[in-house]
Write an enzyme that holds these catalytic residues in place. Structure first.
Site, PDB file in Angstrom:
ATOM      1  N   SER A 183       0.820  -1.208   0.000  1.00 14.10           N
ATOM      2  CA  SER A 183       0.000   0.000   0.000  1.00 14.10           C
ATOM      3  C   SER A 183       0.855   1.258   0.000  1.00 14.10           C
ATOM      4  O   SER A 183       1.884   1.332   0.675  1.00 14.10           O
ATOM      5  CB  SER A 183      -0.916   0.011   1.227  1.00 14.10           C
ATOM      6  OG  SER A 183      -1.561   1.263   1.365  1.00 14.10           O
ATOM      7  N   CYS A 184       0.384   2.281  -0.714  1.00 11.22           N
ATOM      8  CA  CYS A 184       1.051   3.587  -0.680  1.00 11.22           C
ATOM      9  C   CYS A 184       0.909   4.233   0.686  1.00 11.22           C
ATOM     10  O   CYS A 184       1.586   5.224   0.979  1.00 11.22           O
ATOM     11  CB  CYS A 184       0.473   4.505  -1.754  1.00 11.22           C
ATOM     12  SG  CYS A 184      -1.277   4.904  -1.534  1.00 11.22           S
ATOM     13  N   SER A 185       0.036   3.697   1.534  1.00  9.49           N
ATOM     14  CA  SER A 185      -0.176   4.237   2.874  1.00  9.49           C
ATOM     15  C   SER A 185       0.597   3.480   3.943  1.00  9.49           C
ATOM     16  O   SER A 185       0.429   3.738   5.136  1.00  9.49           O
ATOM     17  CB  SER A 185      -1.668   4.224   3.220  1.00  9.49           C
ATOM     18  OG  SER A 185      -2.391   5.081   2.362  1.00  9.49           O
TER      19      SER A 185
END
Length: 467
Positions: A248-250
């Site tokens: 995830s980019c998070s």
């Protein structure tokens, strides 16, 4: 297939989508749009199909892990369907006698969606559901490794469409392994484009001449201050950092820990499976190969990553992620950037002001506009951080991966695409959600006039500085 034939193929797909969308809108109703969105939602949430999509995604991309993909497909879709369940996207959606303005919901037309290999099932499903809810057709362009999963997803959606009486041409994809030329054509001839993933694709989207919703790069930094619940913070960071093998980019990429609690927090990380490596060269020498992230280490299970980094004898059994001490920030210090792996960079800060400076420097290097996090009991620290950092989101006392894109325990819209504002070179600073897939026609009626005298407007200004 030669280039002219490939482009003609994209033209034909979009033409079919445009015809289907015109029919969808002409015979439209809120019930029809809702039924189409629910059909697409059940296509990925059905447990057997969800598992197959998750297994196929991991098998063909080599990224993430099956149990977490299943969770992501389920929760992201369920959350989105909850968000849109009461949204009005057909007909008159607002009528305000005070302004004399009536708003009528209108579809945008054909949506072109470019989706990444990190989430080859959940991201296209999210875009497809949003598009259908608002009366649009959509054409998906998956990354090459994501093609098999996207094909299977569309097969499931079309099977549900057949049951629900929905036109299959409303949801299509660019076939084959994909190409830059085909994707570029889709960008140019759609009515709106939504791009998640490659920043190269984001730049192409903004220069295509088509209205674009595109998102920035992630590189999440999280502060742990001296008032934090250290055990809870460590548990949340571990759960977030390891989820779907950090695809995830998070996912947290750096944590900045105040000196006063540093040793205690390192102990808490160890309890949760975070092994501290004090010599960063042991990681950098293997995590990057010829300037690129090592494919044998990124988005892998912990044992595979540890083996690829050659750390079997440096970390204890049961290690879930690697925490690497570092001080450097910038292009000469790759650990300060996004790592797409179970590797977390750890910075030590003398005090909270120093932690904010470190976090800001990291964001200015990479990830500006996306999001940061903080574990704290001090509301002033939260506000200080929010004012100091070029970011669209400050996630407070939460597992960052689960919170940023919407959670059942916060108010963010469920999404897999996070706008990063002007800081990240984006046109939006919100999570991409259903309202971005709809436009409105305004009926404007005359109302009683109200033209103020200049004195009403300038009285305070004149009193302050003179006329």
């Amino acid at each position: 297939m030669n280039a002219p034939d490939a482009l003609a193929e994209v033209d034909a797909i979009v033409a079919r989508a445009r015809a289907a969308q015109a029919r969808f809108e002409a015979g439209g109703s809120q019930a029809l749009y809702d039924r189409a969105a629910l059909a697409a939602g059940w296509a990925i949430m059905d447990p057997d199909r969800n598992r197959h999509l998750a297994e196929l995604a991991v098998e063909t991309t080599g990224l993430g892990n099956v149990p977490d993909k299943i969770t992501k497909n389920h929760r992201k879709t369920l959350g989105l369907l909850r968000d849109i369940s009461s949204a009005r996207t057909y007909g008159v959606i607002k009528d305000d006698p005070a302004t004399g303005i009536t708003e009528i919901a209108r579809p945008i037309g054909v949506i072109g969606a470019v989706v990444p290999s990190t989430n080859p099932g959940a991201t296209p499903a999210n875009n497809i559901i949003n598009a259908l809810k608002c009366g649009n057709a959509i054409v998906v362009s998956p990354s090459p490794k994501g093609v098999p999963t996207c094909e299977a997803l569309l097969d499931y959606i079309h099977a549900e469409f057949d049951k629900a009486g929905i036109d299959r041409d409303l949801v299509q994809m660019i076939p084959g392994r994909g190409s830059k030329d085909k994707t570029q054509r889709l960008l140019e001839i759609s009515d709106l484009i939504v791009v998640t993933g490659s920043q190269n694709n984001v730049r192409r989207a903004y220069t295509s001449g088509t209205p674009a919703l595109a998102v920035g790069a992630g590189n999440v930094t999280v502060i742990v201050d001296s008032t934090a619940d250290l055990a809870a913070a460590a548990d949340k960071i571990c759960a977030s950092k390891t989820f779907d093998n950090a695809t995830s980019c998070s996912s947290e990429n750096s944590v900045v820990v105040l000196d006063a609690v540093y040793d205690a927090f390192v102990d808490e990380m160890a309890r949760t499976g975070g092994a501290l490596v004090r010599d960063e060269t042991k990681v950098t020498d293997k995590l990057w190969v010829k300037g690129h992230l090592n494919p044998a280490a990124i988005a892998r299970d912990a044992d595979e990553m540890i083996a690829a980094l050659g750390l079997e004898n440096d970390v204890p059994a049961g290690t879930k992620y690697i925490a690497v001490e570092s001080r450097g920030i910038g292009s000469d210090h790759p650990l300060s950037g996004e790592k797409l792996s179970r590797v977390l960079t750890v910075y030590r800060a003398a005090d909270f002001d120093a932690a904010v400076r470190i976090t800001r420097d990291i964001q200015l290097h990479q990830g500006r506009g996306h999001s940061v996090g903080i574990h704290t009991a001090d509301d002033d620290h939260i506000l200080t951080l929010a004012k100091a950092i070029p970011t669209s989101r400050v996630i407070v006392n939460q597992a960052h991966t689960f919170a940023t894109g919407g959670a059942f325990t916060n108010g963010m819209p469920f999404s897999l695409s996070m706008g990063c504002g002007s800081w990240g070179g984006n046109s939006i600073d919100t999570n991409v959600h259903w309202r971005h897939f709809m436009q409105t026609t305004k009926i404007v009626r005359e109302i009683p006039g109200h033209e103020p005298a200049p004195e009403e407007i300038f009285a305070g200004y004149w009193a302050e500085v003179g006329k």
